[in-house]
Design an enzyme around this catalytic site. Sequence first.
Site, PDB file in Angstrom:
ATOM      1  N   ASP A   1       5.285   1.315  -3.741  1.00 36.66           N
ATOM      2  CA  ASP A   1       4.772   1.266  -5.030  1.00 36.66           C
ATOM      3  C   ASP A   1       4.543  -0.325  -5.474  1.00 36.66           C
ATOM      4  O   ASP A   1       5.612  -0.919  -5.147  1.00 36.66           O
ATOM      5  CB  ASP A   1       5.650   2.200  -6.241  1.00 36.66           C
ATOM      6  CG  ASP A   1       4.840   1.692  -7.473  1.00 36.66           C
ATOM      7  OD1 ASP A   1       3.809   2.311  -7.870  1.00 36.66           O
ATOM      8  OD2 ASP A   1       5.426   0.760  -8.249  1.00 36.66           O
ATOM      9  N   GLY A   2       3.552  -0.729  -5.979  1.00 29.37           N
ATOM     10  CA  GLY A   2       3.304  -2.081  -6.374  1.00 29.37           C
ATOM     11  C   GLY A   2       4.323  -2.858  -7.298  1.00 29.37           C
ATOM     12  O   GLY A   2       4.854  -3.687  -7.164  1.00 29.37           O
TER      13      GLY A   2
ATOM     14  N   GLU B   1       0.770  -1.263   0.108  1.00 27.86           N
ATOM     15  CA  GLU B   1       0.071   0.102   0.159  1.00 27.86           C
ATOM     16  C   GLU B   1       0.724   1.158  -0.044  1.00 27.86           C
ATOM     17  O   GLU B   1       1.727   1.148   0.856  1.00 27.86           O
ATOM     18  CB  GLU B   1      -0.979  -0.052   1.128  1.00 27.86           C
ATOM     19  CG  GLU B   1      -1.683   1.577   1.367  1.00 27.86           C
ATOM     20  CD  GLU B   1      -2.722   1.669   0.340  1.00 27.86           C
ATOM     21  OE1 GLU B   1      -2.424   2.897  -0.312  1.00 27.86           O
ATOM     22  OE2 GLU B   1      -3.350   0.827  -0.123  1.00 27.86           O
TER      23      GLU B   1
ATOM     24  N   ASP C   1      -5.478  -4.071  -7.243  1.00 24.72           N
ATOM     25  CA  ASP C   1      -6.391  -3.358  -6.829  1.00 24.72           C
ATOM     26  C   ASP C   1      -6.006  -1.969  -6.536  1.00 24.72           C
ATOM     27  O   ASP C   1      -6.335  -1.185  -5.702  1.00 24.72           O
ATOM     28  CB  ASP C   1      -7.008  -3.923  -5.514  1.00 24.72           C
ATOM     29  CG  ASP C   1      -8.457  -3.220  -5.368  1.00 24.72           C
ATOM     30  OD1 ASP C   1      -9.038  -2.620  -6.279  1.00 24.72           O
ATOM     31  OD2 ASP C   1      -9.041  -3.477  -4.191  1.00 24.72           O
TER      32      ASP C   1
END
Length: 282
Positions: A105-106, A80, A123
């Site tokens: 960051d994903g 997150e 998501d």
Amino acid sequence: MKESDRSVILSTNVLFGVQSILMKGEGLTGMYYDYAMAAPLMTGKDDPAECNTLILGMGTGTYAHQCRAYFGDMPVEGVEIDEKITDLARTYFELPEDVSVTTYDGRAYLNAIDGKYDVIMVDAYQDITIPFQMSSVEFFTLVKEHLTKDGVMVVNMNMRGSGEDSINAYLSDTIGSVFGEVYTVDVKGSTNRELFASDNPQMIENLQKHKETVADESLLVMMDTVSENLLPYEAGNRIMTDDKAPVELLGMRVIDELIRNEVAYYKTVYEEQGIQGVINAL
């Protein structure tokens, strides 16, 4: 944030809907999270509780909470980008302490780790906008590299502007260029669409087999709904890459469409009911 007798809801800087929800006393959310719970049943694992799961865009942990509630002590971790959201998750949304959340960051997180997962949920998209770095062939290839052999990626998309050459069309085509199997299902009563992708040609057969082991009646009905409405996606050639991912332009196109529709609505009201009708409609 809003709280009622039934739920706690978080809505941040989004145009539509809510970002996260906690159902008090358990129960399905009535949102896209319920549909996404089909992903663990699509993997090669006979017991979904054994599915190692990563959530990119953890929010306050709704998906993690629901998976734990219905599938048992599933190993779940999240990424997150906003640490304040994670703090809210711990304080107000009952996110278990043993569910680790990394503030990052994903895509950068995937680049930094070597682990593999049975389920990766993406998501990180808000409303009709998506981070360009998490929309390209290179990103989805990176996700694929972090999936196990029979692993499944599930992506939550907003259906607004879902016509030809929309953000969703570009996203779905891009994902279809990376994964061998892609299926979508529209979330009833909402503007969301769930996309499931894998290189395992048995993913739908696995869902049919594994959902029969679901003990909770409400979840079983939900999984029946998903399996009955899944559609195979035939990918086109609208491919986004790191060099070309026009997500902002595509997002602006949807906003323009929304404005046109809104103007057309009030124009019709004016033609039928005059200025007083417009005033009453506001």
